[in-house]
Write a protein that holds these residues in place. Structure first.
Motif, mmCIF file in Angstrom:
data_model
loop_
_atom_site.group_PDB
_atom_site.id
_atom_site.type_symbol
_atom_site.label_atom_id
_atom_site.label_comp_id
_atom_site.label_asym_id
_atom_site.label_seq_id
_atom_site.Cartn_x
_atom_site.Cartn_y
_atom_site.Cartn_z
ATOM 1 N N GLU A 41 0.826 -1.209 0.000
ATOM 2 C CA GLU A 41 0.000 0.000 0.000
ATOM 3 C C GLU A 41 0.864 1.265 0.000
ATOM 4 N N TRP A 63 -3.915 7.904 -1.741
ATOM 5 C CA TRP A 63 -3.988 8.445 -0.392
ATOM 6 C C TRP A 63 -2.621 8.957 0.057
ATOM 7 N N GLN A 123 -14.258 8.774 18.216
ATOM 8 C CA GLN A 123 -14.155 7.359 18.544
ATOM 9 C C GLN A 123 -13.257 7.213 19.760
ATOM 10 N N THR A 134 -13.753 14.331 7.100
ATOM 11 C CA THR A 134 -13.349 14.504 5.713
ATOM 12 C C THR A 134 -13.762 15.907 5.323
ATOM 13 N N SER A 140 -8.603 15.205 4.485
ATOM 14 C CA SER A 140 -9.074 14.716 5.781
ATOM 15 C C SER A 140 -8.196 15.228 6.901
ATOM 16 N N ASN A 160 -9.185 8.096 4.168
ATOM 17 C CA ASN A 160 -10.551 7.870 4.627
ATOM 18 C C ASN A 160 -10.541 6.987 5.872
ATOM 19 N N ASP A 161 -11.715 6.605 6.324
ATOM 20 C CA ASP A 161 -11.819 5.815 7.556
ATOM 21 C C ASP A 161 -11.076 4.491 7.469
ATOM 22 N N SER A 162 -11.022 3.882 6.284
ATOM 23 C CA SER A 162 -10.330 2.595 6.175
ATOM 24 C C SER A 162 -8.833 2.756 6.442
ATOM 25 N N GLN A 163 -8.246 3.885 6.049
ATOM 26 C CA GLN A 163 -6.832 4.122 6.362
ATOM 27 C C GLN A 163 -6.632 4.414 7.850
ATOM 28 N N LYS A 165 -8.156 3.007 10.173
ATOM 29 C CA LYS A 165 -8.201 1.702 10.847
ATOM 30 C C LYS A 165 -6.833 1.040 10.879
ATOM 31 N N TRP A 166 -5.874 1.554 10.100
ATOM 32 C CA TRP A 166 -4.519 1.023 10.147
ATOM 33 C C TRP A 166 -3.821 1.352 11.460
#
Length: 172
Positions: A41, A63, A123, A134, A140, A160-163, A165-166
């Motif tokens: 990635e 990203w 969170q 965002t 973001s 975004n949110d998926s990144q 989560k890393w």
């Protein structure tokens, strides 16, 4: 010739500093934070002010994320000059951010690159609270606050949110 040698030396030193010992590793560390990024990635990145480094930039195909410790305080001081009710004391950071996102004030829009009415996510994790949004042009902004020390880390870029989560954040 000399310029290409310097570029090669910089690239090799950068790779040795940024990439862990395993060639296929997907773990990156920024101070006390660990990121578990899927293999292949990350296509680029950099570290500034070594040691201890103050910022880390990672980028991929669509990203990029920058981690900076000093960004939040710099923006907070600027906002506090306009709005005297904003406290930039470290011990007040969680309370201040909670109040700002509740009010969705102009200060919130500045801190999170957001538009009026945008929802700022909050969170809670075991050791951290993560605020994220965002903003304009899909840029973001996230602010991570350590619950014990109240130290903030600003994460900005196009992600975004998926990144997010890393980030290896332990659930409550």
């Amino acid at each position: 010739m000399k310029n290409s040698i310097l570029k090669s030396i910089f690239l090799v030193s950068f790779l040795l500093l940024l990439i862990p010992s395993s060639a296929y590793s997907s773990e990156y560390v920024y101070k006390a934070l660990t990121l578990d990024i899927p293999d292949c990635e990350v296509t680029g990145g950099g570290i500034a002010n070594l040691p201890p480094y103050d910022s880390l930039l990672l980028s991929g195909k669509d990203w990029h994320m920058g981690f900076v410790d000093s960004g939040f305080m710099r923006h907070c001081r600027l906002i506090s000059e306009i709005d005297s009710t904003v406290s930039c004391e470290r011990q007040d950071s969680i309370q201040m951010l909670d109040q700002l996102i509740k009010e969705n004030s102009p200060a919130t829009q500045i801190l999170f690159l957001s538009l009026p009415g945008d929802n700022i996510k909050r969170q809670e994790f075991k050791d951290y609270i993560l605020y994220s949004s965002t903003g304009l042009n899909k840029q973001s902004m996230a602010i991570l606050v350590d619950k014990r020390t109240k130290k903030t880390t600003e994460i900005s870029g196009k992600f975004n949110d998926s990144q997010l989560k890393w980030l290896r954040l332990k659930p409550l």
